[in-house]
Design an enzyme around this catalytic site. Sequence first.
Site, PDB file in Angstrom:
ATOM      1  N   GLU A 100     -13.002 -24.223 -41.011  1.00 47.46           N
ATOM      2  CA  GLU A 100     -13.093 -23.350 -42.172  1.00 47.46           C
ATOM      3  C   GLU A 100     -14.492 -22.785 -42.406  1.00 47.46           C
ATOM      4  O   GLU A 100     -14.634 -21.644 -42.830  1.00 47.46           O
ATOM      5  CB  GLU A 100     -12.641 -24.110 -43.435  1.00 47.46           C
ATOM      6  CG  GLU A 100     -11.171 -24.490 -43.468  1.00 47.46           C
ATOM      7  CD  GLU A 100     -10.265 -23.282 -43.659  1.00 47.46           C
ATOM      8  OE1 GLU A 100     -10.756 -22.239 -44.128  1.00 47.46           O
ATOM      9  OE2 GLU A 100      -9.063 -23.373 -43.318  1.00 47.46           O
ATOM     10  N   SER A 371      39.249  -4.358 -54.617  1.00 47.55           N
ATOM     11  CA  SER A 371      39.768  -3.653 -55.797  1.00 47.55           C
ATOM     12  C   SER A 371      38.904  -3.823 -57.036  1.00 47.55           C
ATOM     13  O   SER A 371      39.089  -3.096 -58.017  1.00 47.55           O
ATOM     14  CB  SER A 371      41.192  -4.130 -56.095  1.00 47.55           C
ATOM     15  OG  SER A 371      42.075  -3.729 -55.068  1.00 47.55           O
TER      16      SER A 371
END
Length: 684
Positions: A100, A371
């Site tokens: 890091e 439907s």
Amino acid sequence: MRRGKRKPFGNESGWYRWAVRVKRLLAFAFSLGAVLAACLFLALLYLRSQALPAVSFLQTSILYDANGVPLDSLVSGQNRQPVALSDISPYLVKATVDIEDRRFFSHPGIDPRGLARAVYTDLKTMSREQGASTITQQLARNLYLSHDRTWARKAKEAVYAVQMELQYDKKEILGQYLNQIYFGHSTYGVQAAARMFFGKDAKDLTLAEAALMAGVPKGPRYYSPYLNMDNAKSRQKLVLAAMKDAGDITAAEADEAYREPLAIVPLAEDRQASVAPYFRDYVRRVVEDKLKISEPLYDSGGLRVYTTLDRAAQEAAETAVARQVGTTGELQAALVSLDPRTGYIKAMVGGKNYGENQYNRVFTGTRQPGSSFKPVVYLTALANGFSPLTTYMDEPTDFPYDDGKQVYHPNNYDSQYTYQPLDMRQAIAKSNNIFAVHTLVDLGADKVIETARRMGITSRLEPLPSLALGTFPVSPFEMAAAFGAIANGGLRLEPTAILRIEDSAGRVLYRAEPQETRVASASQAYVLTSLMESVFDEGGTGYRVSDLMKRPAAGKTGTTNADAWMVGFTPELATAVWIGYDKGRTITSAESHKAAPIFAEYTEKALAAVPPKQFAVPDGVVSVYVDSKTGKLANQGCADSRLEVFVSGTEPTEYCSAAPGLPAPSPSPGKSSWWSDFKRWWND
């Protein structure tokens, strides 16, 4: 030999003036340097004396239901176990620093070389994407700032980083960083992550385990060994190489660690899944879209998220789904329910078992509504001069389209036909396919699509005759919102899950302002509602659950080979229920009949504390007795009459015979006269 006269090199007065200028320049530079040094000293002294902002990463974000009661989804979701730096494996400490921020122990909180590289890259690409943050800067951002990619945030981050370096030593900063860094899966800090990944304390991690863990924070989703072990191993290899380059391990140790088998502990079941898990996931998605904040900030930024969830309705929805489809097996269900008067989402079930499958079927865009789509067609028809007495012959019919190049040949359910004229009420109650396609073709499919868009249906729809029968996929979420517009007198309110979001200081970051869209007139919506009430009458497709319904309701069923739907509403709730298999497997007749009971059971239980209420009759609606055979006004000479509702101006004007007319009733939905009298009594 005669010597020539020496020529002067340059101008003596010019040299003097040049020397004076240099002297003054040096004096100015020295003075400027002294002033800058003094300013820098004073600035550093000021920063050292100033308190850092209040830490925000320890503030838990809370989700609230519609009554302002906290949900436990975010309260108990975080996994944090702080430990001292001395209780963390030296391998993990070195791995973190090497991957890091290799110059962590030598820079003053900002790495000049990294910063210069980042600025150059950002200017070159005209973006703010390049990182270059040191461990101290990352800690400052996570503790005190948002994750917005702005120059202002980066400037504050740098200032806070320097301030932290002045007030804490390096080990304190590193210890804080390792205790708050996010590892995904709602887990923060190396101790909690070590327990989650390997079932051991952070101090006991091996080199291989430490290298794998150190690589995860770069992208908790991308490098998580639970989500993608290949990515996790690739990142582990990069961490080991960084440690080798820094001289913390040898090449042999790096190779051995990479080859070491890793015993990853199975991920524990999500503790957040107990309360409305599918709704919770949806809210998280909306929050991130609205505020563009990261997952860790959402979990621990101290946000207060006030939602529309009704706990009683949610419990009713989960119970109804479990009763009908169980918690095991492949048959799935989805339910979403909202208040049509506000658009507020009250309940959401995206599947029958969140622990097994987190896919939210409420938003699936691959299932045909069948439907249940027909009310969109009929609302369009009522807005274009059709009435409940519009009739079509119920018989096998071919419908040419594409300029006569193709023919659509729909069938009724089980190929049953009456070979008699049907009106709109009968067609809706019995879900007649021939009537629906006739209506769409005579209207024009483009008009139906326009109505669907106003109702909030955004899925792909094509102007084909089959559109009337719901052959184009639509999500349950869209269907519930569309039917909500009918229930709300033709006015659609945007579905809303979040009322407002506040930060930890109580400042409102977001407040819902649902958009309103006029879909149809109130009279048109009411007439359609009355027609859809017939679905629950004897002979209607929803009649089998009429004994479960103790209040007025309107709805429409829908069935395809792979899907079963029940979409309906009361004045207070609009609900869509879907039943089917994820892989589109054919459903049985018994399975297709489960959607309506879920709707009925849920509606009654969710509204158990609400007295039954009739649909309000708006202006522009008239009710008259009509002769069922001729469609004309009924009088004493007509043996078969019924009460029917109309948009004013579309009611019949001729009587079926010369006999005296029947007395005009008060406006009310069309059923038997005793039912109309009962409704009038109830409303009074």
